[in-house]
Write a protein that holds these residues in place. Structure first.
Motif, PDB file in Angstrom:
ATOM      1  N   ALA A 627       0.836  -1.199   0.000  1.00 14.34           N
ATOM      2  CA  ALA A 627       0.000   0.000   0.000  1.00 14.34           C
ATOM      3  C   ALA A 627       0.872   1.250   0.000  1.00 14.34           C
ATOM      4  CB  ALA A 627      -0.924  -0.015   1.212  1.00 14.34           C
ATOM      5  N   ALA A 628       1.928   1.229   0.792  1.00 13.58           N
ATOM      6  CA  ALA A 628       2.819   2.399   0.860  1.00 13.58           C
ATOM      7  C   ALA A 628       3.455   2.648  -0.509  1.00 13.58           C
ATOM      8  CB  ALA A 628       3.901   2.172   1.920  1.00 13.58           C
ATOM      9  N   GLU A 629       3.823   1.550  -1.172  1.00 11.80           N
ATOM     10  CA  GLU A 629       4.431   1.723  -2.480  1.00 11.80           C
ATOM     11  C   GLU A 629       3.430   2.300  -3.476  1.00 11.80           C
ATOM     12  OE1 GLU A 629       5.400  -1.472  -5.050  1.00 11.80           O
ATOM     13  OE2 GLU A 629       7.383  -0.649  -5.473  1.00 11.80           O
ATOM     14  N   ALA A 630       2.188   1.841  -3.359  1.00 13.93           N
ATOM     15  CA  ALA A 630       1.156   2.357  -4.272  1.00 13.93           C
ATOM     16  C   ALA A 630       0.991   3.854  -4.092  1.00 13.93           C
ATOM     17  CB  ALA A 630      -0.164   1.635  -4.021  1.00 13.93           C
ATOM     18  N   ARG A 631       1.202   4.328  -2.851  1.00 15.91           N
ATOM     19  CA  ARG A 631       1.087   5.771  -2.605  1.00 15.91           C
ATOM     20  C   ARG A 631       2.382   6.495  -2.969  1.00 15.91           C
ATOM     21  NH1 ARG A 631      -0.810   4.005   2.327  1.00 15.91           N
ATOM     22  NH2 ARG A 631       1.053   4.831   3.344  1.00 15.91           N
ATOM     23  N   GLY A 632       3.403   5.740  -3.377  1.00 18.29           N
ATOM     24  CA  GLY A 632       4.677   6.357  -3.725  1.00 18.29           C
ATOM     25  C   GLY A 632       5.496   6.759  -2.517  1.00 18.29           C
ATOM     26  N   HIS A 633       5.262   6.094  -1.427  1.00 16.60           N
ATOM     27  CA  HIS A 633       5.883   6.441  -0.152  1.00 16.60           C
ATOM     28  C   HIS A 633       7.069   5.491   0.058  1.00 16.60           C
ATOM     29  CE1 HIS A 633       6.339   7.222   4.083  1.00 16.60           C
ATOM     30  NE2 HIS A 633       5.339   8.090   4.075  1.00 16.60           N
ATOM     31  N   ARG A 634       8.274   5.933  -0.332  1.00 17.95           N
ATOM     32  CA  ARG A 634       9.382   4.989  -0.346  1.00 17.95           C
ATOM     33  C   ARG A 634       9.829   4.575   1.044  1.00 17.95           C
ATOM     34  NH1 ARG A 634      15.005   6.319  -3.048  1.00 17.95           N
ATOM     35  NH2 ARG A 634      16.149   5.057  -1.549  1.00 17.95           N
ATOM     36  N   ALA A 635       9.922   5.530   1.940  1.00 16.24           N
ATOM     37  CA  ALA A 635      10.370   5.200   3.300  1.00 16.24           C
ATOM     38  C   ALA A 635       9.399   4.219   3.943  1.00 16.24           C
ATOM     39  CB  ALA A 635      10.482   6.472   4.133  1.00 16.24           C
ATOM     40  N   GLY A 636       8.106   4.488   3.763  1.00 19.85           N
ATOM     41  CA  GLY A 636       7.088   3.586   4.314  1.00 19.85           C
ATOM     42  C   GLY A 636       7.237   2.187   3.733  1.00 19.85           C
ATOM     43  N   THR A 637       7.431   2.131   2.438  1.00 20.34           N
ATOM     44  CA  THR A 637       7.599   0.834   1.792  1.00 20.34           C
ATOM     45  C   THR A 637       8.757   0.076   2.424  1.00 20.34           C
ATOM     46  OG1 THR A 637       6.966   1.946  -0.242  1.00 20.34           O
ATOM     47  CG2 THR A 637       7.818  -0.284  -0.442  1.00 20.34           C
ATOM     48  N   LEU A 638       9.882   0.769   2.526  1.00 19.76           N
ATOM     49  CA  LEU A 638      11.078   0.110   3.068  1.00 19.76           C
ATOM     50  C   LEU A 638      10.858  -0.312   4.508  1.00 19.76           C
ATOM     51  CD1 LEU A 638      13.939   2.210   1.483  1.00 19.76           C
ATOM     52  CD2 LEU A 638      13.302  -0.154   0.978  1.00 19.76           C
ATOM     53  N   GLY A 639      10.188   0.546   5.275  1.00 21.81           N
ATOM     54  CA  GLY A 639       9.946   0.237   6.687  1.00 21.81           C
ATOM     55  C   GLY A 639       9.120  -1.018   6.833  1.00 21.81           C
ATOM     56  N   TRP A 640       7.964  -1.043   6.154  1.00 23.17           N
ATOM     57  CA  TRP A 640       7.088  -2.202   6.272  1.00 23.17           C
ATOM     58  C   TRP A 640       7.762  -3.443   5.708  1.00 23.17           C
ATOM     59  CZ3 TRP A 640       3.303  -2.315   9.502  1.00 23.17           C
ATOM     60  CH2 TRP A 640       2.556  -1.160   9.788  1.00 23.17           C
ATOM     61  N   LEU A 641       8.486  -3.255   4.618  1.00 28.48           N
ATOM     62  CA  LEU A 641       9.165  -4.396   4.001  1.00 28.48           C
ATOM     63  C   LEU A 641      10.220  -4.966   4.949  1.00 28.48           C
ATOM     64  CD1 LEU A 641       9.213  -6.083   1.491  1.00 28.48           C
ATOM     65  CD2 LEU A 641      10.759  -4.466   0.423  1.00 28.48           C
ATOM     66  N   GLY A 642      10.972  -4.058   5.576  1.00 25.02           N
ATOM     67  CA  GLY A 642      11.976  -4.490   6.545  1.00 25.02           C
ATOM     68  C   GLY A 642      11.334  -5.261   7.678  1.00 25.02           C
ATOM     69  N   LEU A 643      10.204  -4.762   8.138  1.00 24.98           N
ATOM     70  CA  LEU A 643       9.487  -5.434   9.217  1.00 24.98           C
ATOM     71  C   LEU A 643       9.052  -6.842   8.766  1.00 24.98           C
ATOM     72  CD1 LEU A 643       8.567  -4.977  12.070  1.00 24.98           C
ATOM     73  CD2 LEU A 643       6.448  -3.990  11.201  1.00 24.98           C
ATOM     74  N   THR A 644       8.574  -6.915   7.539  1.00 24.59           N
ATOM     75  CA  THR A 644       8.149  -8.217   7.004  1.00 24.59           C
ATOM     76  C   THR A 644       9.306  -9.205   7.025  1.00 24.59           C
ATOM     77  OG1 THR A 644       6.723  -6.988   5.505  1.00 24.59           O
ATOM     78  CG2 THR A 644       7.052  -9.326   5.032  1.00 24.59           C
ATOM     79  N   ILE A 645      10.445  -8.730   6.547  1.00 25.43           N
ATOM     80  CA  ILE A 645      11.612  -9.607   6.509  1.00 25.43           C
ATOM     81  C   ILE A 645      11.977 -10.047   7.922  1.00 25.43           C
ATOM     82  CG2 ILE A 645      14.076  -9.692   5.924  1.00 25.43           C
ATOM     83  CD1 ILE A 645      13.360  -7.755   3.586  1.00 25.43           C
ATOM     84  N   GLY A 646      11.921  -9.104   8.850  1.00 25.10           N
ATOM     85  CA  GLY A 646      12.233  -9.422  10.238  1.00 25.10           C
ATOM     86  C   GLY A 646      11.300 -10.495  10.781  1.00 25.10           C
ATOM     87  N   LEU A 647      10.005 -10.330  10.531  1.00 23.36           N
ATOM     88  CA  LEU A 647       9.033 -11.306  11.023  1.00 23.36           C
ATOM     89  C   LEU A 647       9.296 -12.688  10.414  1.00 23.36           C
ATOM     90  CD1 LEU A 647       5.848  -9.063  10.857  1.00 23.36           C
ATOM     91  CD2 LEU A 647       6.892  -9.982  12.932  1.00 23.36           C
ATOM     92  N   GLY A 648       9.624 -12.691   9.131  1.00 26.07           N
ATOM     93  CA  GLY A 648       9.927 -13.960   8.465  1.00 26.07           C
ATOM     94  C   GLY A 648      11.135 -14.622   9.100  1.00 26.07           C
ATOM     95  N   VAL A 649      12.146 -13.819   9.424  1.00 28.55           N
ATOM     96  CA  VAL A 649      13.349 -14.379  10.049  1.00 28.55           C
ATOM     97  C   VAL A 649      13.005 -14.971  11.408  1.00 28.55           C
ATOM     98  CG1 VAL A 649      15.591 -13.785  11.029  1.00 28.55           C
ATOM     99  CG2 VAL A 649      14.938 -12.898   8.781  1.00 28.55           C
ATOM    100  N   VAL A 650      12.158 -14.266  12.166  1.00 27.15           N
ATOM    101  CA  VAL A 650      11.772 -14.791  13.479  1.00 27.15           C
ATOM    102  C   VAL A 650      11.079 -16.145  13.313  1.00 27.15           C
ATOM    103  CG1 VAL A 650      10.295 -14.441  15.487  1.00 27.15           C
ATOM    104  CG2 VAL A 650      11.585 -12.531  14.541  1.00 27.15           C
ATOM    105  N   PHE A 651      10.219 -16.236  12.294  1.00 27.56           N
ATOM    106  CA  PHE A 651       9.526 -17.511  12.063  1.00 27.56           C
ATOM    107  C   PHE A 651      10.528 -18.626  11.810  1.00 27.56           C
ATOM    108  CE2 PHE A 651       7.978 -20.604   8.963  1.00 27.56           C
ATOM    109  CZ  PHE A 651       6.939 -21.156   9.685  1.00 27.56           C
ATOM    110  N   LEU A 652      11.481 -18.320  10.931  1.00 33.01           N
ATOM    111  CA  LEU A 652      12.466 -19.361  10.609  1.00 33.01           C
ATOM    112  C   LEU A 652      13.277 -19.731  11.841  1.00 33.01           C
ATOM    113  CD1 LEU A 652      13.940 -18.684   7.073  1.00 33.01           C
ATOM    114  CD2 LEU A 652      12.330 -20.423   7.811  1.00 33.01           C
ATOM    115  N   ALA A 653      13.608 -18.715  12.644  1.00 31.04           N
ATOM    116  CA  ALA A 653      14.361 -18.988  13.870  1.00 31.04           C
ATOM    117  C   ALA A 653      13.533 -19.872  14.799  1.00 31.04           C
ATOM    118  CB  ALA A 653      14.732 -17.674  14.560  1.00 31.04           C
ATOM    119  N   GLY A 654      12.235 -19.573  14.886  1.00 28.64           N
ATOM    120  CA  GLY A 654      11.357 -20.387  15.721  1.00 28.64           C
ATOM    121  C   GLY A 654      11.347 -21.821  15.247  1.00 28.64           C
TER     122      GLY A 654
END
Lengths: 743, 256, 311
Positions: A627-654
């Motif tokens: 959604a952030a990318e659709a609005r052209g909001h680059r920082a938001g995109t990167l932030g949410w994307l980074g969070l997604t990656i983090g959550l995925g890593v936690v899952f794998l660690a679990g």
């Protein structure tokens, strides 16, 4: 792989000058991403392996020429028919059909290339890789388990040599390549059609290959899932298909034929596609009942997935299952029969030009009808109980695979060779090939029907000197030699015409589809200009402005789906088939009383629940990133994307933590069927999460680097994949963690 | 096992079913009158009667699992489809709610969910022994089935999915049902123990239990869910595509 | 082996008859369909050939009703074939009785035959009384095999951990060829067997004989041979009733001499062939699980002297 080869070639590409191509022609072929060159590579590989597989067949027939023969020993013979089957299906038929599709689907829809040219190059080069793996087994002991590799014979206790491993790896590689080709073809047909080329106007060759690609997408992953399990059995001591721990040899057959029967149509449908082009052009009439030929292909594709159990009529599935699969299997005869009648009706009241291509097509219709009818006798379980695994069956499927598929490919080769090479093949030599091939083929396999009736089982390296067996086998062998001779004449014809064949011109057969609207061979960019598209035969309309075909539908702008999303959806379909197979296997195995499924109670649901939550919330954060990318909001995109990656890593660690704890408790891959299947399913899911993370990391890096400034990144397409992986986890949780508690 | 007796005397006249059908017909007549395509409605009602009042229903009543499965298929897959075909050609839902756009997703989940939900062992058994639960099951199968078929068989083109999406909708639904069918057919799993339990002495058709062994009965149930059900979906896919080929102007593309 | 192999079209049991009759009908229907297609193609080829100077034909692109007709007619044919198949399945696949008459176990690469009811064990030779259905339970000791007697019964796979059942019956006395029809490894080709159907009296005599234990060795050579059988690890795989061995890894040898063939159809059971076999089994049947014991000539003579007494 293609990249590595492409790098030294530097600026070499499809558009470079003729001189540069000549200077570096080897590199140009190695690094090509042009669909036409890739198509030719496919055909060359197919031809090479046709020679190898053909020689294997010849040795099989020579060994069987007389009773009690000792030309080759039993193990060599068993390796020969294993390699022959595998080679002919995966290294000859599929590459040949894919090659023609690669070359002509883009041309027929007026496209410049396939949707993903580099992926296309990867697919074609996976064939020599797979072939190399398969043939590497020459040094380790060839696989001697048949192309079907029935467990438990294919398991280590009965076949310890590494040949089976190489066979498995080769098939996995080739399977991945095939799925990639299918994804590519689907995206090409959906996304790259020229203006006016609506899906209702595409030539039947395109439509049928399009439909066929869906079978590939769904069927090949099923095989790959089974192959992975077999490999785990052989290399890591699990017992998925071994009786000793509650595994099941029948499960292998379910998985293999759930792939194997659709595979029959993966070979047959493109053959139908070729014949549906050749017959009309040489009958000088449009195909009779276009819609019915098109729809019957869909019916065949769908039904092909619901009838695999007719390969298992003799394994004791029970009368109920046998009965249902009799009627289901027989139903396939209807859409197939519709096709045959439509080809026949196309010839009826036409003006039949009996070129060599047309002769092959007519022989195809006749021989395929025979193969289809003997197929109906196999669909009847009672008859199958007598004829299965006899030479009658060998005759049946060779009538489909050789009399059908090979003859169709030869028809296609004769028909399109002028387009590919710019030169005509010799009709005189072509006639020699045709008659040698037709007589040889029918001699080889016609008589095998009778051998089956008198009780000769298949896959025997020799046989007793029963009355009539000897001479009938000799006839069959003589036929095989005639076919070999046909192959030699064909090779000579091809080489001769490349050197001094007469020039073909753009449209030697007065064809009607777009590939004939460009030069022979077509230029790198395929077309200079396209004729107007109003009907299914644009070149007929141009040639006969006084009586054009009635237009098919209106000519508004096409609705073209997004290429990236289309391909990811297709990929998801194939992944779903893969996980579906794994989950089915999980349930099947854990219903056995010996599976040790009560161990499911020792799983720590609380911990799993927590790390699952991380995974599920990553879908939400990814959605926000989109959604952030659709609005052209680059920082938001990167932030949410980074969070997604983090959550995925936690899952794998679990998941890693869970594995470590289980390992400490002694619950390892080999311990019980429950644990084997647990690690199989969760492990593959974890692997997919890992792959998704890599993809997200790449996108993250590219967005951060400003690569997509002002444009949409492939985030949405990759996001689809990520959401899919999350949904799979829902099914994994339900099946692996909860279901065993209720069984 | 007297088949003739079953065919003659196996019919029941459940007032609830007869009443429900009559009321529904009256309402339908009031709403649409002659615009309705009555032949389809009669077919739909006939299927409901076959499923609920015929000898089939008598056998589904705790005797044979395969009869029970046939009943489910008729109620979930056949009757609702015929019902939608009975609607007037111009009928459309005038719902502007954004949820309406999600209707296909809901319909798909309804079609698959109904089959899986009612075959959870506890619910399957409960529906077989308790009248109210059975009534709830019957109504929900009809309602969810209607929801499922709406994006495919709705009379107005704008309520229907694009052909390509329709094909995907039906194909995945087919897979969803096949999965359950496959498991029932190929594994020894038991989901409706009622069909193994001893029958009450009052059950008039108890001897028909002997028609199939318990294992065969379960397999036939699974196979019904797998092969004939998929055939219905495949037929619908064919219908969807032939409609696309037959369409004069609209639905030019398979999907968007 | 030579002589007649027998054909599925010369059935000798009710089950094989049912299948063969169904096959004939089906083949006639298929032949009719094929004749129509080939006839249409042939007619078009003769009648509608292209000639120089002739214009393009009428551009007919289909006929809706015709398509419906040739969709519905095959559908009817398919239904007919299905309906015809059902009774044949009923006859060829009767329900299994609780206790089988025979247990047939597939081994790589021979067949073990056990009769729990009559108490005998033999190999590669199934004796049955004429006209009586004999129920068989099929098992395997290793991989998948497939039991097939074309003139008598359907084929059926032996599956590890899951027994299958079939019924065997012969209407006429005679010898019927049987074979393993599922690929099962190196010597799949030599996994043949015979079904020998006899009159009830002959069958009874045969059974009585099979139930007897092996006689004591009549000569000194044979006695030495029997001793060798115990000492040379033969007993680890083979059993001789009354002498020893309880493994079924190899065929039971109690009545070896009464069997017609050696090596599951490989060669006639003659003293010369038996000598050939014992000298080097893998040379005669490559891949066979019995190793070459490198017997001396003397050992060979003694063993043969003993084995010849096992009639």
């Amino acid at each position: 792989m293609n990249h590595a080869a492409a790098a030294p070639a530097g600026s070499l590409g499809p558009e470079l000058s003729g001189e540069a191509v000549r200077a570096h022609w080897r590199l140009a072929w190695l690094s090509t991403v042009d669909h036409k060159r890739i198509g030719i590579l496919y055909l060359l590989f197919a031809f090479l392996f046709f020679v190898i597989g053909g020689l294997e067949a010849l040795f099989i027939r020579l060994q069987l020429a007389v009773p009690n023969n000792t030309l080759v020993g039993p193990d060599t013979f068993n390796a020969l028919f294993t390699m022959h089957g595998t080679t002919m299906i995966f290294l000859v038929a599929m590459p040949a059909l894919f090659g023609l599709a690669n070359y002509f689907v883009p041309l027929m829809i007026g496209a410049r290339d396939m949707a993903f040219p580099r992926l296309n190059a990867l697919s074609v080069w996976l064939i020599p890789l797979g072939a190399a793996l398969l043939h590497f087994s020459i040094f380790t002991g060839m696989p001697k388990v048949g192309w079907f590799a029935y467990a438990p014979l294919s398991e280590t206790p009965y076949n310890p040599e590494l040949g089976v491993e190489y066979w498995i790896l080769a098939l996995i590689v080739l399977g991945i390549g095939s799925v990639a080709t299918a994804v590519n073809l689907i995206a090409t047909v959906l996304c790259l059609r020229a203006p006016g080329m609506t899906l209702r106007r595409v030539p039947l060759f395109v439509w049928i290959n399009f439909v066929n690609s869906f079978i590939v997408v769904f069927a090949l992953p099923v095989l790959n899932a089974g192959l992975v399990m077999l490999l785990l059995d052989r290399q890591f001591g699990t017992s998925f298909f071994l009786d000793r721990e509650g595994g099941s040899a029948v499960l292998w057959q379910h998985i293999f034929w759930a792939f194997g029967h659709p595979e029959v149509y993966i070979l047959a449908l493109p053959a139908f596609a070729i014949v549906s082009e050749v017959v009309p052009v040489f009958s000088r009439k449009p195909i009779f009942g276009y819609e019915f030929v098109a729809l019957s292909s869909v019916a065949i594709a769908l039904l092909s997935f619901a009838v695999w159990a007719h390969h298992m009529f003799t394994i004791g599935l029970g009368r109920a299952a046998d009965t249902f699969f009799v009627i289901a299997s027989m139903l396939i005869a209807i859409p197939t029969g519709v096709k045959v009648l439509n080809w026949t009706a196309t010839m009826f009241r036409g003006r039949i030009r009996l070129t060599v291509a047309m002769k092959y097509a007519i022989a195809f219709v006749i021989q395929f009808t025979l193969g289809g009818l003997s197929g109906v006798t196999h669909a009847s379980a009672a008859l199958d109980w007598q004829t299965k695994n006899s030479y009658y069956l060998v005759a049946h499927f060779h009538y489909v695979a050789v009399g059908g598929v090979v003859f169709a490919v030869l028809a296609g080769l004769e028909y399109w060779f002028p387009k590919i090479s710019g030169r005509m093949l010799s009709e005189r030599l072509g006639n020699w090939t045709f008659w040698l091939m037709t007589v040889g083929f029918n001699a080889t396999f016609g008589i095998q029907h009778v051998l089956g009736f008198v009780g000769m089982p298949r896959r025997v390296y020799t046989y007793p000197d029963f009355t009539h067996w000897g001479w009938m086998n000799l006839v069959s062998t003589v036929g095989a030699c005639l076919m070999a001779a046909a192959g030699l004449v064909l090779a000579y014809n091809l080489l001769r015409s490349l050197r001094r064949g007469t020039s073909a011109g753009d449209n030697p057969w007065q064809g009607w589809t777009l590939e004939w609207a460009t030069s022979s061979p077509p230029p790198a960019h395929n077309f200079v200009a396209l004729p107007p598209l109003r009907s299914r035969r644009p070149l007929w309309d141009s040639a006969h402005p006084e009586q054009p075909d009635p237009p098919v539908g209106p000519s508004g702008p096409l609705l073209i789906p997004d290429r990236g999303k289309t391909s990811v959806w297709t990929l998801i379909a194939s992944e779903a088939a893969f996980f579906g197979t794994l989950l089915f296997a999980f349930i099947y195995l854990n219903l056995s009383p010996h599976s040790g499924r009560e161990a499911a109670f020792s799983l720590d649901l609380k911990m799993t629940g927590i790390f699952s939550l991380f995974l599920f919330s990553s879908s939400f954060t990814l959605w926000r990133a989109e959604a952030a990318e659709a609005r052209g909001h680059r920082a938001g995109t990167l932030g949410w994307l980074g969070l997604t990656i983090g959550l995925g890593v936690v899952f794998l660690a679990g998941q890693a933590m869970e594995y470590v704890l289980l390992y400490r408790e002694g619950a390892v891959l080999q311990s019980k069927l429950f644990w084997s299947s647990f690690y199989l399913v969760t492990g593959f899911h974890g692997f997919h999460v890992f792959a998704g993370l890599i993809a997200l990391l790449i996108v993250f890096g590219l967005i951060a680097g400003g690569r997509f400034a002002g444009r949409r990144s492939p985030l949405v397409a990759i996001g689809l994949y990520w959401h899919f992986v999350d949904i799979v986890w829902v099914f994994v949780l339900a099946t692996v963690y909860f279901l065993p508690r209720f069984l | 096992m007297n088949l003739n007796r079953l065919l003659l005397e196996g019919w029941s006249a459940n007032p609830w079913v007869l009443g429900g059908c009559s009321v529904f017909t009256l309402l339908f007549a009031r709403a649409f009158g002659t615009r309705a395509r009555w032949r389809w409605l009669i077919a739909a009602l006939a299927v409901v009667v076959l499923a609920l009042l015929s000898p089939l229903a008598a056998l589904a009543d705790g005797v044979l699992f395969s009869a029970h499965m046939t009943q489910h298929i008729l109620l979930l897959l056949i009757a609702p489809g015929l019902l939608l075909l009975a609607l007037p050609r111009a009928f459309t839902l005038r719902v502007a709610h954004p949820l309406a756009r999600r209707l296909p997703l809901l319909g798909w989940a309804a079609g698959i969910g109904a089959m899986w939900f009612w075959h959870a062992p506890a619910l399957c058994n409960a529906a077989a022994v308790s009248g109210p639960v059975r009534a709830l099951q019957t109504l929900s199968l009809l309602a969810l089935g209607t929801l499922f078929w709406w994006p495919i068989l709705a009379p107005a083109e704008r309520d229907r999915l694009l052909p390509g999406h329709g094909v995907a909708y039906l194909f995945t639904a087919c897979l969803g049902c096949s999965a359950l069918g496959m498991i029932l057919t190929l594994t020894p799993v038991e989901i409706c123990s009622v069909y193994q339990a001893p029958l009450a002495a009052s059950q008039p058709w108890a001897d028909f239990r002997g028609l199939f062994s318990a294992q065969h009965d379960r397999q036939i149930g699974g196979l019904l869910m797998w092969i004939p059900m998929c055939s219905v979906y495949v037929a619908a896919i064919m219908l969807e595509l032939s409609r696309w080929h037959g369409a004069p102007a609209a639905a030019e593309e398979l999907s968007s | 082996m030579n002589g007649e192999s027998g054909s599925i079209f010369s059935p000798a049991s009710p089950a094989a008859h049912a299948i063969s009759d169904l096959f004939s009908i089906t083949l006639w229907i298929c032949a009719a369909i094929f004749a129509i297609v080939a006839g249409l193609v042939g007619y078009s080829l003769v009648r509608y050939r292209w000639r120089e100077g002739v214009g393009e034909p009428a551009q007919v692109s289909g006929h809706f009703k015709l398509e419906i007709v040739w969709t519905v007619i095959p559908f009817a044919i398919v239904l007919l074939l299905f309906v015809l198949t059902l009774p044949a399945m009923e006859v060829a696949d009767p329900p299994a009785p609780p206790e089988p008459d025979l247990i047939v176990i597939g081994h790589q690469w021979w067949w073990e035959i056990r009769s729990p009811k009559l108490g005998y064990i033999t190999a590669n030779e199934i004796h049955i009384p004429v006209g009586v259905p004999v129920s068989i339970r099929l098992d395997t000791a290793d991989v998948l095999h497939e039991f097939w007697v074309p003139r008598l019964t359907r084929k059926l796979t032996t599956v590890p951990g899951a027994s299958n059942h079939l019924s065997l019956q012969a209407d006429e006395p005679g010898i019927y060829q049987g074979v393993c029809s599922e690929f099962c490894g190196t010597q799949h080709a030599w996994m043949r067997f015979e079904v020998i159907a006899e009159s009830p009296a002959e069958f009874e005599t045969w059974v009585q004989h099979q139930r007897q234990a092996a006689p004591p060795p009549p000569t000194a050579d044979a006695a030495r041979g029997q001793q060798l059988f115990r000492e040379m690890t033969c007993v680890n795989c083979h059993a001789i009733k009354g002498v020893g061995g309880d493994s079924n890894a190899g065929p039971d040898l109690t009545h070896l001499g009464s069997r017609r063939f050696l090596g599951a159809g490989l060669m006639p059971n003659t003293p010369e062939n038996l000598r050939l076999w014992l000298t080097d089994p893998p040379a005669v049947k490559p891949g066979v699980l019995m190793p070459n014991f490198k017997l001396t000539d003397e050992q060979l003579n003694h063993l043969l002297a003993y084995l010849e007494t096992l009639q």
